[in-house]
Scaffold this active site. Sequence first.
Site, PDB file in Angstrom:
ATOM      1  N   CYS A 139       0.716  -1.046  -0.456  1.00  0.00           N
ATOM      2  CA  CYS A 139       0.009  -0.408  -0.009  1.00  0.00           C
ATOM      3  C   CYS A 139       1.303   1.387  -0.170  1.00  0.00           C
ATOM      4  CB  CYS A 139      -0.219  -0.308   1.380  1.00  0.00           C
ATOM      5  SG  CYS A 139      -2.121   2.057   1.544  1.00  0.00           S
ATOM      6  N   CYS A 142      -0.217   4.467   2.411  1.00  0.00           N
ATOM      7  CA  CYS A 142      -0.284   4.057   3.507  1.00  0.00           C
ATOM      8  C   CYS A 142       0.891   4.334   3.949  1.00  0.00           C
ATOM      9  CB  CYS A 142      -0.875   2.790   3.961  1.00  0.00           C
ATOM     10  SG  CYS A 142      -2.383   2.379   2.961  1.00  0.00           S
ATOM     11  N   ASP A 143       2.252   3.893   3.331  1.00  0.00           N
ATOM     12  CA  ASP A 143       2.758   4.262   3.618  1.00  0.00           C
ATOM     13  C   ASP A 143       3.767   4.360   2.384  1.00  0.00           C
ATOM     14  OD1 ASP A 143       2.294   1.316   5.717  1.00  0.00           O
ATOM     15  OD2 ASP A 143       2.936  -0.035   3.908  1.00  0.00           O
TER      16      ASP A 143
END
Length: 332
Positions: A139, A142-143
């Site tokens: 992701c 997200c990261d």
Amino acid sequence: MEGTILMHTNVAIIGSGPAGLTAALYAARANLEPLVIRGLQPGGLIATTSEVENYPGFVDGIGGFDLADNMEKQAARFGAQFMDALIEKVDFNQRPFVLTTDGGETVTADTLIVSTGASPRKLGVPGEEHLANRGVSYCATCDGFFFRGKDVVVVGGGNSALDEGLFLTRYVNSLTIIHRRDTLRADPVLQERAFTNEKVRFVWDSMVEEILGENTVTEVRIRNLKTNEVTSLKVDGVFPYVGHIPNTSLFTGLLDLDENGYIIADERTRTKIPGVFAAGDVVDHVYRQAITAAGEGCKAAMEAVWFLAEQEHAAKKSQAIIEEPVTTLGSW
Ligand code: NAP
């Protein structure tokens, strides 16, 4: 029946991506107070997508998380209910159907819409599991932030690889896209953006065959599939985007699945069990778009509404027959 009965619902929806949330909106607007069981990934995969530029109605695009969040709020406005749980067991032998959560509680449902989506496919190479969340991520949205100034690798040549890779270029020092062929599957608009981005370089005809690192990713080993040459690349992160597998293990042996594990449903989203419908990435291995998933969610909810109306009609009819006074026939 095992466990505590938590509630009964007219329409249970497993999964909360665009298919599930659109189904919830339509079922809620039909006054059915559907229950959405959110599952492991609230909002579905779209909620982990940085920017959605092809969902109609958003001229400048919209963040994937915001799109899913808006859909949920819209469904909630009309009475959809939401539960954070995983369904671990379904029983279609009883009516209403019985769904058992990971907490051992049960939900009973007159109809079920399966919109459990798909999960990122793993590379399946040494080091991937060990270094998950320690440099290996599925992701970028997200990261990505954690890879500021770092060198990272994206594996794959589809829309996800390029879309998420381009998102990563906001943060990273360099991005290497490793693809097993020498042409990309991604849309031309994304290809052009990647080819003209100075942080991006491509390694063609190649596969990552090992991810190395003790506590965090430090290196990948790459095999050129044409020459068989193996090279190493020092990197801080690996983002595999090599497609998806449908989340259907719950339904093995209960619903018909195709050879790749997708649920088989007809063009009206009906599965082989009357009252069970399937929509979104869990059935679709061709289009797999937020908009097509939403369209199928709409169809599934309308089918559930019609199914329940038919059941009610049939119940009333049989009740009327029972209550009808017995008339004695006159003699011939
Ligand atoms: P995809 O289109 O199936 O692409 C997967 C990529 O991974 C392909 O390039 C494939 O190579 C490669 N691959 C598959 N297995 C591999 C393996 N074992 N090792 C190395 N490479 C492997 O999947 P996706 O990119 O996740 O997209 C899924 C769907 O979502 C698509 O319909 C896509 O259009 C949609 N999507 C759309 C957008 C957008 O419109 N902005 C964004 C994201 C996703 P080959 O090309 O050689 O098969």
